[in-house]
Structures are given as structure tokens and as C-alpha cells.
Design a protein around this motif. Structure first.
Motif, PDB file in Angstrom:
ATOM      1  N   LYS A  19     -80.964  51.536  19.441  1.00 15.90           N
ATOM      2  CA  LYS A  19     -81.169  50.373  18.576  1.00 15.90           C
ATOM      3  C   LYS A  19     -79.865  49.973  17.899  1.00 15.90           C
ATOM      4  N   THR A  20     -79.075  50.954  17.503  1.00 16.24           N
ATOM      5  CA  THR A  20     -77.761  50.670  16.920  1.00 16.24           C
ATOM      6  C   THR A  20     -76.812  50.143  17.989  1.00 16.24           C
ATOM      7  N   PHE A  21     -76.807  50.804  19.138  1.00 19.72           N
ATOM      8  CA  PHE A  21     -75.923  50.422  20.244  1.00 19.72           C
ATOM      9  C   PHE A  21     -76.176  48.984  20.687  1.00 19.72           C
ATOM     10  N   ALA A  22     -77.422  48.542  20.630  1.00 18.08           N
ATOM     11  CA  ALA A  22     -77.789  47.189  21.056  1.00 18.08           C
ATOM     12  C   ALA A  22     -77.136  46.114  20.187  1.00 18.08           C
ATOM     13  N   THR A  23     -76.637  46.490  19.028  1.00 16.87           N
ATOM     14  CA  THR A  23     -75.997  45.506  18.143  1.00 16.87           C
ATOM     15  C   THR A  23     -74.490  45.406  18.381  1.00 16.87           C
ATOM     16  N   TYR A  24     -73.941  46.235  19.257  1.00 20.51           N
ATOM     17  CA  TYR A  24     -72.490  46.289  19.460  1.00 20.51           C
ATOM     18  C   TYR A  24     -71.988  45.108  20.289  1.00 20.51           C
ATOM     19  N   SER A  25     -70.742  44.757  20.044  1.00 23.74           N
ATOM     20  CA  SER A  25     -70.068  43.704  20.807  1.00 23.74           C
ATOM     21  C   SER A  25     -69.638  44.260  22.170  1.00 23.74           C
ATOM     22  N   GLN A  26     -69.225  43.358  23.068  1.00 19.45           N
ATOM     23  CA  GLN A  26     -68.728  43.790  24.378  1.00 19.45           C
ATOM     24  C   GLN A  26     -67.518  44.708  24.221  1.00 19.45           C
ATOM     25  N   GLU A  27     -66.650  44.392  23.272  1.00 19.46           N
ATOM     26  CA  GLU A  27     -65.458  45.219  23.054  1.00 19.46           C
ATOM     27  C   GLU A  27     -65.846  46.633  22.605  1.00 19.46           C
ATOM     28  N   GLN A  28     -66.825  46.742  21.717  1.00 19.89           N
ATOM     29  CA  GLN A  28     -67.271  48.058  21.264  1.00 19.89           C
ATOM     30  C   GLN A  28     -67.894  48.852  22.414  1.00 19.89           C
ATOM     31  N   VAL A  29     -68.696  48.189  23.223  1.00 21.54           N
ATOM     32  CA  VAL A  29     -69.324  48.847  24.370  1.00 21.54           C
ATOM     33  C   VAL A  29     -68.250  49.312  25.354  1.00 21.54           C
ATOM     34  N   ASP A  30     -67.261  48.455  25.609  1.00 19.90           N
ATOM     35  CA  ASP A  30     -66.174  48.813  26.517  1.00 19.90           C
ATOM     36  C   ASP A  30     -65.400  50.032  26.003  1.00 19.90           C
ATOM     37  N   ASN A  31     -65.159  50.084  24.705  1.00 23.90           N
ATOM     38  CA  ASN A  31     -64.448  51.224  24.122  1.00 23.90           C
ATOM     39  C   ASN A  31     -65.244  52.523  24.262  1.00 23.90           C
ATOM     40  N   ILE A  32     -66.551  52.443  24.075  1.00 25.58           N
ATOM     41  CA  ILE A  32     -67.417  53.619  24.222  1.00 25.58           C
ATOM     42  C   ILE A  32     -67.443  54.067  25.683  1.00 25.58           C
ATOM     43  N   PHE A  33     -67.541  53.107  26.589  1.00 26.10           N
ATOM     44  CA  PHE A  33     -67.559  53.414  28.027  1.00 26.10           C
ATOM     45  C   PHE A  33     -66.268  54.111  28.440  1.00 26.10           C
ATOM     46  N   LYS A  34     -65.142  53.601  27.962  1.00 24.75           N
ATOM     47  CA  LYS A  34     -63.849  54.212  28.286  1.00 24.75           C
ATOM     48  C   LYS A  34     -63.757  55.624  27.697  1.00 24.75           C
ATOM     49  N   ALA A  35     -64.188  55.782  26.451  1.00 21.12           N
ATOM     50  CA  ALA A  35     -64.144  57.100  25.802  1.00 21.12           C
ATOM     51  C   ALA A  35     -65.040  58.101  26.545  1.00 21.12           C
ATOM     52  N   ALA A  36     -66.196  57.659  27.021  1.00 22.95           N
ATOM     53  CA  ALA A  36     -67.098  58.547  27.766  1.00 22.95           C
ATOM     54  C   ALA A  36     -66.463  58.972  29.091  1.00 22.95           C
ATOM     55  N   ALA A  37     -65.814  58.034  29.765  1.00 23.66           N
ATOM     56  CA  ALA A  37     -65.155  58.357  31.034  1.00 23.66           C
ATOM     57  C   ALA A  37     -64.017  59.349  30.818  1.00 23.66           C
ATOM     58  N   ILE A  38     -63.248  59.135  29.772  1.00 20.36           N
ATOM     59  CA  ILE A  38     -62.138  60.049  29.456  1.00 20.36           C
ATOM     60  C   ILE A  38     -62.681  61.435  29.095  1.00 20.36           C
ATOM     61  N   ALA A  39     -63.739  61.468  28.303  1.00 13.02           N
ATOM     62  CA  ALA A  39     -64.343  62.755  27.913  1.00 13.02           C
ATOM     63  C   ALA A  39     -64.886  63.491  29.133  1.00 13.02           C
ATOM     64  N   ALA A  40     -65.553  62.762  30.024  1.00 15.25           N
ATOM     65  CA  ALA A  40     -66.089  63.389  31.244  1.00 15.25           C
ATOM     66  C   ALA A  40     -64.954  63.956  32.088  1.00 15.25           C
ATOM     67  N   ASN A  41     -63.870  63.212  32.188  1.00 16.39           N
ATOM     68  CA  ASN A  41     -62.738  63.680  32.987  1.00 16.39           C
ATOM     69  C   ASN A  41     -62.075  64.899  32.344  1.00 16.39           C
ATOM     70  N   LYS A  42     -61.932  64.883  31.022  1.00 14.72           N
ATOM     71  CA  LYS A  42     -61.343  66.035  30.333  1.00 14.72           C
ATOM     72  C   LYS A  42     -62.208  67.288  30.483  1.00 14.72           C
TER      73      LYS A  42
END
Length: 140
Positions: free
Chosen positions: A41-64
Motif C-alpha cells: 500500500k505504501t509502495f503503490a504511492t511511490y513515483s517511477q523514480e522511487q520504484v526505479d531506485n528500489i529496483f536497482k537497489a534490489a538487483a545490487i543486493a541480490a548480486n552482492k
């Protein structure tokens, strides 16, 4: 063959223990789903930029975490080769990010002013999956 009362009692205790364990797992899953639903419900309020930043952080975390995850996977399943799983984890994290990093997931994705409609991206709910394994086990 006659069943003794001690066998029945032992079987009953095992069944009770198994049911308790299943119930605890179900409670844990329901608790996790509740937390994710609240977060969504909180995530649904995020902008495209915020979603993109979370997606990038998740990919980096998975790779690490690729090495630790590979070791855990082999340890838990007793299948596979750690080095192969490291490569697979690295590929999955990098490929998924690169494949979808430019994908719009927030806001209007189709609009027709002539017909008077807009189609808008919206989160749909909790998604979970069971991941099948293709590693064969040969027992002789």
C-alpha cells in the motif's frame, strides 16, 4: 497384525507435532503476507523514480549476496555446484535488472482522449512462487 497402544500413541504424537508445525508455518506465512500487503500500500504511492531506485537497489543486493545465496542453496538442497549457482545468481540479478530497468511501471500507460479513457499501472497484490529445480538425483 495387531497395533499396540504404544504404537498408536507414538503415531498420534507425531501427527500432533506435524500439525502443530504446519500450523506454525501457516501462521508465519500469513504474517509475512500481511506485512507485504501493508508495504505494498505504501509502495503503490511511490513515483517511477522511487520504484526505479528500489529496483536497482534490489538487483545490487541480490548480486552482492550471490555467493552466500549459492552456498545456502547447495547446503539446504544438497544439490548443485556452488560455483554454478554463483554464476546463475549473478546472471539472474544482472539480466533481470537490465531487461526491465527502462520499463515504466507507474502512472498512465495508455490514454485515448477521443474515447475518453486512461489505463493506469497499479500494483495487483502479493506474488509468491514455488521455484522448481531441474537437478536430478540418482539413487542406486
Amino acid at each position: 497384525m495387531a497395533t499396540t497402544s504404544s504404537n498408536k500413541s507414538s503415531t498420534s504424537k507425531k501427527e500432533d507435532s506435524s500439525l502443530k508445525h504446519d500450523s506454525e508455518k501457516n501462521d508465519k506465512i500469513q504474517n509475512l503476507i500481511s506485512k507485504v500487503t501493508t508495504a505494498q500500500k505504501t509502495f503503490a504511492t511511490y513515483s517511477q523514480e522511487q520504484v526505479d531506485n528500489i529496483f536497482k537497489a534490489a538487483a545490487i543486493a541480490a548480486n552482492k549476496a550471490r555467493i552466500e545465496l549459492a552456498i545456502d542453496a547447495v547446503s539446504e538442497t544438497k544439490m548443485g555446484i556452488i560455483e554454478d549457482k554463483i554464476i546463475k545468481n549473478h546472471y539472474a540479478a544482472e539480466y533481470t535488472f537490465n531487461k526491465y530497468r527502462s520499463t515504466k511501471t507507474v502512472g498512465v500507460y495508455e490514454e485515448n482522449l477521443g474515447l475518453g479513457y486512461q489505463l493506469i499501472y497499479e500494483p495487483i497484490g502479493v506474488i509468491a512462487a514455488v521455484i522448481p529445480t531441474a537437478t536430478a538425483i540418482l539413487k542406486l
